[in-house]
Scaffold this active site. Structure first.
Site, PDB file in Angstrom:
ATOM      1  CE  LYS A 108      -4.186  -1.737  -0.076  1.00 49.39           C
ATOM      2  NZ  LYS A 108      -5.091  -1.319  -0.982  1.00 49.39           N
ATOM      3  CG  ASP A 139      -3.805  -0.867  -4.179  1.00 47.16           C
ATOM      4  OD1 ASP A 139      -4.236   0.118  -4.921  1.00 47.16           O
ATOM      5  OD2 ASP A 139      -4.502  -1.645  -3.589  1.00 47.16           O
ATOM      6  CD  GLU A 165      -4.865  -3.071  -7.158  1.00 48.18           C
ATOM      7  OE1 GLU A 165      -5.576  -2.863  -6.238  1.00 48.18           O
ATOM      8  OE2 GLU A 165      -3.732  -3.776  -6.920  1.00 48.18           O
ATOM      9  CG  ASP A 193      -8.902  -2.140  -7.223  1.00 49.19           C
ATOM     10  OD1 ASP A 193     -10.142  -2.795  -7.356  1.00 49.19           O
ATOM     11  OD2 ASP A 193      -8.523  -1.994  -5.972  1.00 49.19           O
ATOM     12  CE  LYS A 217     -10.067  -5.366  -4.409  1.00 52.17           C
ATOM     13  NZ  LYS A 217     -10.052  -4.167  -3.565  1.00 52.17           N
TER      14      LYS A 217
END
Length: 331
Positions: A108, A139, A165, A193, A217
């Site tokens: 992250k 991400d 991402e 995403d 997802k």
């Protein structure tokens, strides 16, 4: 599929609140509602700030899991990545220990209140801990502007990134960043995403050539079947990820990954290790960097142990009712 009667969904609804080992996405306790149906269990866990229209997709996914058969798997297990929250560099090694056998890590970055220097130090610590052969992806959750992303990705590229991402929030910014990186000869692929799972038209990523791959997802896309359709129509390599799910929700993600025609990247489905508990005595945690493809049945004792207080149960029941009133929905 047609929604079951609301009374059927509420009759066996169980709401749990499980503490996180590390603060993640601003969450210290993860609340989700679990639904039992004729096919098994489904998980309804849209984050608390999501409006009913967005939550309805998550309910569609939970209903599919509880009431419908899953697609035939093409593989018995799927590779998963380690997930590193926005922790200090000296905490990286301890987090990695929760993901035994994983050779890919998602880190992250662009955390509110932190600087790019913090991201660089964290990614450097992951590279040091995992070695030169590991794959590292970052991400940003759309946290950078186009200018910030161009600078950040250029500097993070020194750590041999697999991809970045959702570096920017909009599809247009992703497309512009992809062009800017190419002009600057920065060879870091872009993954979309939020531009897939939160978009009214997830296929705009394809149409604007805004990404090199897509992160999908199950819950935000309305279920396994719809996610498979979106991957097929995007025509881009896919990575399956989770939304801070218990093992019930993770099992749906594994079902999606196991059904993809091509799976070239480790999936972000190893996140049960970020919880300080689960709803099953046999949690879906990676072994040798892999997760098996199987359904999960919650343990009654653990459902009781992690049960949310009555006022939170009432809140989730009302949320199910609101989302049910908008069913069926399409992303």
């Amino acid at each position: 599929m047609t929604a079951p009667p609301l009374g059927d969904l509420l009759a066996g609804l169980r709401v749990v609140s499980i503490p996180m080992r590390v603060r993640f996405r601003g969450v210290t306790h993860r609340e989700v509602a679990l639904i039992e149906g004729p096919a098994g269990w489904g998980e309804f866990g849209p984050f608390l700030e999501y409006p009913p229209a967005e939550a309805a997709r998550w309910l569609a996914s939970a209903i599919e899991s509880a009431y419908a058969a899953r697609p035939a798997p093409l593989r018995a297990s799927v590779p998963v990545n380690a997930t590193i929250p926005a922790v200090p560099p000296d905490a990286v090694a301890a987090v990695l220990q929760r993901f035994p056998g994983c050779t890919t890590a998602k880190v992250k970055v662009a955390e509110a209140g932190q600087m790019l220097a913090d991201d660089l130090d964290r990614v450097a610590a992951v590279r040091d801990a995992m070695g030169p052969s590991a794959r590292i992806r970052v991400d940003a959750n759309g946290g950078w502007s186009l200018t910030e992303a161009t600078d950040a990705v250029g500097r993070l590229a020194a750590y041999d990134l697999e991809y970045v991402e959702q570096p920017c929030a909009s599809v247009e910014e992703l497309a512009d960043l992809r062009k800017a990186l190419a002009r600057n000869r920065i060879n870091v692929p872009i993954a979309a995403d939020e531009s897939i799972r939160k978009a009214e038209d997830p296929l705009r990523v394809r149409d604007l050539e805004a990404a090199d791959l897509v992160v999908v997802k199950v819950a935000p896309l309305g279920g396994v079947a719809n996610a498979l359709r979106i991957v097929d129509e995007c025509g881009l390599p896919a990575v399956v990820s989770s939304a801070l799910d218990t093992s019930v929700g993770i099992s749906a993600g594994v079902a999606l990954a196991a059904a993809l025609p091509v799976l070239d990247h480790a999936c972000g489905l190893g996140t049960v290790g970020l919880f300080d508990g689960d709803v099953t005595m046999a949690p879906l945690v990676p072994v040798g960097g892999l997760l098996p493809q199987r359904r999960v049945t919650p343990d009654p004792g653990l459902l009781t142990h992690w049960a949310a207080p009555p006022h939170r149960v009432a809140w989730w029941r009302e949320r199910v009712e609101q989302a049910h009133g908008l069913f069926p929905t399409s992303p």
